[in-house]
Design a protein around this motif. Sequence first.
Motif, PDB file in Angstrom:
ATOM      1  N   LYS A 185       0.833  -1.197   0.000  1.00  0.00           N
ATOM      2  CA  LYS A 185       0.000   0.000   0.000  1.00  0.00           C
ATOM      3  C   LYS A 185       0.874   1.257   0.000  1.00  0.00           C
ATOM      4  O   LYS A 185       1.914   1.318   0.660  1.00  0.00           O
ATOM      5  CB  LYS A 185      -0.905   0.023   1.231  1.00  0.00           C
ATOM      6  N   THR A 186       0.413   2.259  -0.748  1.00  0.00           N
ATOM      7  CA  THR A 186       1.128   3.545  -0.803  1.00  0.00           C
ATOM      8  C   THR A 186       0.334   4.668  -0.144  1.00  0.00           C
ATOM      9  O   THR A 186       0.876   5.763   0.048  1.00  0.00           O
ATOM     10  CB  THR A 186       1.403   3.935  -2.268  1.00  0.00           C
ATOM     11  N   GLU A 187      -0.949   4.406   0.161  1.00  0.00           N
ATOM     12  CA  GLU A 187      -1.843   5.410   0.740  1.00  0.00           C
ATOM     13  C   GLU A 187      -1.953   6.635  -0.156  1.00  0.00           C
ATOM     14  O   GLU A 187      -2.150   7.746   0.316  1.00  0.00           O
ATOM     15  CB  GLU A 187      -1.356   5.830   2.143  1.00  0.00           C
ATOM     16  N   SER A 188      -1.852   6.434  -1.453  1.00  0.00           N
ATOM     17  CA  SER A 188      -1.915   7.530  -2.413  1.00  0.00           C
ATOM     18  C   SER A 188      -3.078   7.310  -3.366  1.00  0.00           C
ATOM     19  O   SER A 188      -3.335   6.177  -3.801  1.00  0.00           O
ATOM     20  CB  SER A 188      -0.607   7.633  -3.205  1.00  0.00           C
ATOM     21  N   VAL A 189      -3.798   8.379  -3.678  1.00  0.00           N
ATOM     22  CA  VAL A 189      -4.888   8.333  -4.660  1.00  0.00           C
ATOM     23  C   VAL A 189      -4.596   9.366  -5.735  1.00  0.00           C
ATOM     24  O   VAL A 189      -3.932  10.376  -5.485  1.00  0.00           O
ATOM     25  CB  VAL A 189      -6.258   8.617  -3.994  1.00  0.00           C
ATOM     26  N   VAL A 190      -5.108   9.136  -6.940  1.00  0.00           N
ATOM     27  CA  VAL A 190      -4.824  10.049  -8.044  1.00  0.00           C
ATOM     28  C   VAL A 190      -5.971  10.017  -9.046  1.00  0.00           C
ATOM     29  O   VAL A 190      -6.645   8.997  -9.214  1.00  0.00           O
ATOM     30  CB  VAL A 190      -3.490   9.676  -8.740  1.00  0.00           C
ATOM     31  N   GLY A 191      -6.191  11.152  -9.679  1.00  0.00           N
ATOM     32  CA  GLY A 191      -7.112  11.241 -10.802  1.00  0.00           C
ATOM     33  C   GLY A 191      -6.322  11.635 -12.032  1.00  0.00           C
ATOM     34  O   GLY A 191      -5.345  12.391 -11.935  1.00  0.00           O
ATOM     35  N   ILE A 192      -6.704  11.120 -13.188  1.00  0.00           N
ATOM     36  CA  ILE A 192      -5.980  11.431 -14.421  1.00  0.00           C
ATOM     37  C   ILE A 192      -6.953  11.969 -15.459  1.00  0.00           C
ATOM     38  O   ILE A 192      -8.119  11.578 -15.523  1.00  0.00           O
ATOM     39  CB  ILE A 192      -5.240  10.197 -14.972  1.00  0.00           C
TER      40      ILE A 192
END
Length: 404
Positions: A185-192
């Motif tokens: 897990k990186t605990e990162s979220v992203v929108g593209i």
Amino acid sequence: MIRAYKFLMRPTVGQDAVLRGMLADHCSLYNGALQERRDAYRHVSKTSVKYGQQSAQLKEIRALDPERQGRWSFSSQQATLRRLDKAFAAFFRRVKAGETPGYPRFRGVSWFDTVDFPRDGDGCRWDSTPHDPVTRVRLQGVGHVKVNQHRPVAGRVKTVSVKREGKRWYVILTAEQTATEPLPKTESVVGIDMGIVNFLADSNGGFVPNPRHGRKAAAKLEAAQQALARFPRVRRDKRTSNHQRAVTRVADLHRKVRRQRLDHAHKTALDLVREHDFIAHEDLKIRNMAKAPAPKPDPGQPGSFLPNGAAAMAGLNHSINDAGWGVFLTILHAKAESAGREVIAVDPRNTSRTCPECGHVAKENRPTQEKFHCVACGHTAHADTVGALNVLRAGLVRRDAKPA
């Protein structure tokens, strides 16, 4: 989980000739089965021929033609007949749905490029010489063919396919795998946000430039196509050596662009999957976006047409196809599933016109292709970054709304 592997084959000169013969015989079987279906339906009785009936004839066909059809795997020939059956099923499905049907067509030898083996061990054997450090695949009627296995195959091999691309031969495997261990897990979220100037922009302010592989190769491709156009259109077996070289040159350039586009999509998707636990993207209807506009008849002058913007759309459609959004999104979903990441597609409407600060929606918020300036609160940013932020927020809302 099923995963596919594609490896380059290195057949000898003799094996290459036999492989070409195998493709030609399977093509002949496909076309013969198609002709039988056409003739049966054209009869006054309008008989419908099914796969089961044609498959039952294989034993007799192989006995009557042992030098050609009798050499190859029975299962691979059944797979060729199933391919025709799927083409007819798709045709009738489109007819029923009111779409443009597209009746199954006869295949030329140059267009029939794949032979499928439905089960490893039935007419084929992957890694047929395990005692040898060189990997080989054994094909019925061909023998043991060397394979450039550049990575290990995980899981149990289920199907094997042989495909010709130009002068090269490939073996494509599907392997059944147990659930792979997810990435940490990186605990990162992203929108593209997908684009043309930039291939994509993310909600963190990052950009992936558009490589424009097709545009870079356009000059070479244009010269190659002009050289090909100087030759008359004749049958494949009537081409001169120079004509065949011109055909190969055009095909090689198209193949190189396709491989470059695929390589870029794989690397970009892999970076996103490694760095983020959750990825949101626009649910793009790419086929509709790249569709040519319908003609507009001029009511005042029968036979004439009004401007419909086709010329302006042509360049945009070419850029959309060159970017390869559909290939990238397919690869992204596959890699995310394998790595235990979550990917959600959201409605793209107004994502680049909505202010992420105050929520004001207006066409005037985007005065140029790159600039976003909210007319309500004055917030400024790159328009693609704003779109990615709104995509991420919509994706998180959809994720949280899912039942536990």
